[in-house]
Design an enzyme around this catalytic site. Structure first.
Site, PDB file in Angstrom:
ATOM      1  N   ASP A  64      37.858  40.741  44.741  1.00  0.00           N
ATOM      2  CA  ASP A  64      36.844  40.701  43.681  1.00  0.00           C
ATOM      3  C   ASP A  64      36.869  39.361  42.945  1.00  0.00           C
ATOM      4  O   ASP A  64      37.925  38.728  42.831  1.00  0.00           O
ATOM      5  CB  ASP A  64      37.078  41.864  42.699  1.00  0.00           C
ATOM      6  CG  ASP A  64      35.865  42.123  41.819  1.00  0.00           C
ATOM      7  OD1 ASP A  64      34.750  41.709  42.189  1.00  0.00           O
ATOM      8  OD2 ASP A  64      36.041  42.740  40.744  1.00  0.00           O
TER       9      ASP A  64
ATOM     10  N   ARG B  72      31.870  35.427  39.889  1.00  0.00           N
ATOM     11  CA  ARG B  72      32.330  34.696  38.688  1.00  0.00           C
ATOM     12  C   ARG B  72      32.894  33.334  39.070  1.00  0.00           C
ATOM     13  O   ARG B  72      32.716  32.360  38.344  1.00  0.00           O
ATOM     14  CB  ARG B  72      33.375  35.535  37.937  1.00  0.00           C
ATOM     15  CG  ARG B  72      32.722  36.602  37.050  1.00  0.00           C
ATOM     16  CD  ARG B  72      33.702  37.643  36.606  1.00  0.00           C
ATOM     17  NE  ARG B  72      34.035  38.532  37.713  1.00  0.00           N
ATOM     18  CZ  ARG B  72      35.085  39.316  37.746  1.00  0.00           C
ATOM     19  NH1 ARG B  72      35.949  39.291  36.750  1.00  0.00           N
ATOM     20  NH2 ARG B  72      35.297  40.114  38.775  1.00  0.00           N
TER      21      ARG B  72
ATOM     22  N   HIS C 105      30.893  34.020  47.651  1.00  0.00           N
ATOM     23  CA  HIS C 105      31.151  34.880  48.822  1.00  0.00           C
ATOM     24  C   HIS C 105      31.515  34.019  50.032  1.00  0.00           C
ATOM     25  O   HIS C 105      32.389  34.370  50.819  1.00  0.00           O
ATOM     26  CB  HIS C 105      29.920  35.725  49.165  1.00  0.00           C
ATOM     27  CG  HIS C 105      29.521  36.684  48.077  1.00  0.00           C
ATOM     28  ND1 HIS C 105      30.436  37.410  47.352  1.00  0.00           N
ATOM     29  CD2 HIS C 105      28.302  37.044  47.597  1.00  0.00           C
ATOM     30  CE1 HIS C 105      29.793  38.181  46.479  1.00  0.00           C
ATOM     31  NE2 HIS C 105      28.515  37.977  46.603  1.00  0.00           N
TER      32      HIS C 105
ATOM     33  N   GLU D 245      28.501  51.382  46.767  1.00  0.00           N
ATOM     34  CA  GLU D 245      27.696  51.130  45.556  1.00  0.00           C
ATOM     35  C   GLU D 245      27.149  49.699  45.506  1.00  0.00           C
ATOM     36  O   GLU D 245      26.313  49.382  44.658  1.00  0.00           O
ATOM     37  CB  GLU D 245      28.525  51.402  44.293  1.00  0.00           C
ATOM     38  CG  GLU D 245      28.836  52.877  44.059  1.00  0.00           C
ATOM     39  CD  GLU D 245      29.794  53.447  45.101  1.00  0.00           C
ATOM     40  OE1 GLU D 245      29.425  54.442  45.743  1.00  0.00           O
ATOM     41  OE2 GLU D 245      30.887  52.889  45.306  1.00  0.00           O
TER      42      GLU D 245
ATOM     43  N   LEU E 103      48.817  42.394  64.058  1.00  0.00           N
ATOM     44  CA  LEU E 103      48.271  42.897  62.788  1.00  0.00           C
ATOM     45  C   LEU E 103      47.035  43.772  63.030  1.00  0.00           C
ATOM     46  O   LEU E 103      46.161  43.407  63.820  1.00  0.00           O
ATOM     47  CB  LEU E 103      47.865  41.688  61.918  1.00  0.00           C
ATOM     48  CG  LEU E 103      47.220  42.019  60.572  1.00  0.00           C
ATOM     49  CD1 LEU E 103      48.261  42.520  59.576  1.00  0.00           C
ATOM     50  CD2 LEU E 103      46.491  40.802  59.988  1.00  0.00           C
TER      51      LEU E 103
ATOM     52  N   GLU F 202      51.660  51.272  45.339  1.00  0.00           N
ATOM     53  CA  GLU F 202      51.949  50.419  44.178  1.00  0.00           C
ATOM     54  C   GLU F 202      50.734  49.545  43.894  1.00  0.00           C
ATOM     55  O   GLU F 202      50.179  48.929  44.810  1.00  0.00           O
ATOM     56  CB  GLU F 202      53.170  49.528  44.473  1.00  0.00           C
ATOM     57  CG  GLU F 202      54.448  50.293  44.688  1.00  0.00           C
ATOM     58  CD  GLU F 202      54.895  51.082  43.455  1.00  0.00           C
ATOM     59  OE1 GLU F 202      54.629  50.624  42.316  1.00  0.00           O
ATOM     60  OE2 GLU F 202      55.519  52.145  43.638  1.00  0.00           O
TER      61      GLU F 202
HETATM   62  C1  IPE Z   1      34.515  46.312  44.497  1.00  0.00           C
HETATM   63  O1  IPE Z   1      34.052  45.246  43.743  1.00  0.00           O
HETATM   64  C2  IPE Z   1      33.966  46.246  45.871  1.00  0.00           C
HETATM   65  C3  IPE Z   1      34.367  45.102  46.676  1.00  0.00           C
HETATM   66  C4  IPE Z   1      35.196  44.144  46.378  1.00  0.00           C
HETATM   67  C5  IPE Z   1      33.781  45.068  47.969  1.00  0.00           C
HETATM   68  P1  IPE Z   1      32.819  45.388  42.756  1.00  0.00           P
HETATM   69  O2  IPE Z   1      32.648  44.069  42.107  1.00  0.00           O
HETATM   70  O3  IPE Z   1      31.653  45.951  43.461  1.00  0.00           O
HETATM   71  O4  IPE Z   1      33.351  46.477  41.711  1.00  0.00           O
HETATM   72  P2  IPE Z   1      32.845  46.863  40.257  1.00  0.00           P
HETATM   73  O5  IPE Z   1      31.356  47.038  40.319  1.00  0.00           O
HETATM   74  O6  IPE Z   1      33.224  45.727  39.354  1.00  0.00           O
HETATM   75  O7  IPE Z   1      33.603  48.104  39.917  1.00  0.00           O
HETATM   76  C1  IPE Z   2      33.507  40.638  45.320  1.00  0.00           C
HETATM   77  O1  IPE Z   2      33.077  39.692  44.424  1.00  0.00           O
HETATM   78  C2  IPE Z   2      32.715  40.639  46.591  1.00  0.00           C
HETATM   79  C3  IPE Z   2      31.850  41.815  46.767  1.00  0.00           C
HETATM   80  C4  IPE Z   2      31.775  42.867  45.995  1.00  0.00           C
HETATM   81  C5  IPE Z   2      31.023  41.827  47.938  1.00  0.00           C
HETATM   82  P1  IPE Z   2      31.920  40.009  43.399  1.00  0.00           P
HETATM   83  O2  IPE Z   2      30.622  39.657  44.009  1.00  0.00           O
HETATM   84  O3  IPE Z   2      32.008  41.407  42.906  1.00  0.00           O
HETATM   85  O4  IPE Z   2      32.257  38.992  42.224  1.00  0.00           O
HETATM   86  P2  IPE Z   2      32.193  39.253  40.667  1.00  0.00           P
HETATM   87  O5  IPE Z   2      33.002  40.470  40.386  1.00  0.00           O
HETATM   88  O6  IPE Z   2      30.753  39.470  40.344  1.00  0.00           O
HETATM   89  O7  IPE Z   2      32.751  38.024  40.071  1.00  0.00           O
HETATM   90 MG    MG Z   3      32.939  42.282  41.360  1.00  0.00          MG
END
Ligand code: IPE
Ligand code: IPE
Ligand code: MG
Length: 252
Positions: A26, A30, A43, A73, A137, A210
């Site tokens: 995640d 940002r 990405h 989602e 792996l 964990e």
């Molecule tokens: C969780 O991240 C899903 C992935 C990393 C693929 P999100 O960015 O979608 O999660 P929320 O919306 O902050 O919970």
């Molecule tokens: C995680 O990064 C990747 C996916 C969910 C596909 P985000 O796209 O959720 O990045 P933030 O959370 O908005 O920074």
């Molecule tokens: Mg995110």
């Protein structure tokens, strides 16, 4: 089919190095916004982090790495971002699968693939087939995956397979139908990007995992950041319901 022990049915054998690591990657959006770039630029860089993490895991002799790439989602995102992510997934498969195969990596995808376009589904199947007999792996990509979807699809399959058992199903009846039946339960869960939630990732399988949360954004998650996660894991006392005293007795 080889069945792994369940942390709630028996106490698992644990080791210094986690056998299975599950990651919520995640913070891509940002990371990009901080640099005044479009979210999708994050990405793109995030794919490089995946490649590096696979190498660190092989070096450490981790057996299973599971990465959350797209949640059930995430369709709620703007359609341009969803399309970009699908394209990126396809490109990454095209570019990397032969290298994964050369490195003896077994690639698997968990999630509801029915919503992907036909070309992507075909590429996923081809990649899984190519790497199916590898024994290094095991790399699992969770795409259009949701923990609730997983439990529900497993319950439905279990019920269809043995309707006469209705009312008497046990864990052992359910687990063969879960998407990750081929892997032990994760030892370590890592979430980058600062949020402290599971976001519908592996709900059933994380029962005794964990948890490690870091503010580091996914594109910045380098070897040093990974080692901090491993180090944190190594400080944990995994009791699985027992007392500390019982653990030290069994170590004597
Ligand atoms: C969780 O991240 C899903 C992935 C990393 C693929 P999100 O960015 O979608 O999660 P929320 O919306 O902050 O919970
Ligand atoms: C995680 O990064 C990747 C996916 C969910 C596909 P985000 O796209 O959720 O990045 P933030 O959370 O908005 O920074
Ligand atoms: Mg995110």
């Amino acid at each position: 089919m080889k069945l792994f022990s369940s942390a709630t049915q028996s106490v698992p054998v644990t080791a210094e190095i986690p056998q299975h690591i599950a990651v919520i990657m995640d913070g891509n959006g940002r990371w990009a916004r901080k640099r005044f770039l479009p979210r999708v630029a994050g990405h793109k860089v995030g794919v490089d982090t995946v490649r590096d993490l696979v190498k660190y895991c092989i070096n450490l002799k981790v057996d299973y790495l599971t990465l959350f790439a797209f949640s059930s989602e995430n369709w709620r995102r703007p359609s341009e971002e969803v399309s970009f992510l699908m394209g990126l997934f396809m490109d990454a498969l095209k570019r990397e699968v032969v290298k994964l195969h050369q490195n003896n990596i077994k690639l698997l995808l968990i999630g509801d693939r029915s919503r992907f376009d036909a070309a992507l589904i075909a590429k996923i199947e081809e990649s899984e087939q190519l790497t199916a007999n590898n024994n290094g792996l095991t790399l699992t990509i969770a795409a259009n995956y949701g923990g609730r979807w997983d439990v529900l699809q497993a319950v439905n399959k279990m019920q269809l397979a043995a309707p006469e058992l209705a009312g008497n199903f046990s864990e052992a009846h359910l687990t063969p139908y879960l998407s990750m039946h081929y892997a032990p339960e994760p030892d370590l869960f890592i979430r980058t990007g600062g949020e402290k939630r599971i976001s519908n990732f592996l709900l059933w399988q994380l029962a005794y995992t964990e948890f490690y949360f870091t503010d580091t954004l996914w594109p910045d998650f380098n070897e040093e950041a990974f080692k901090l996660a491993i180090h944190s894991y190594q400080q944990r006392e995994r009791r699985f319901g027992r007392t500390s005293e019982q653990l030290s007795e069994s170590n004597d």
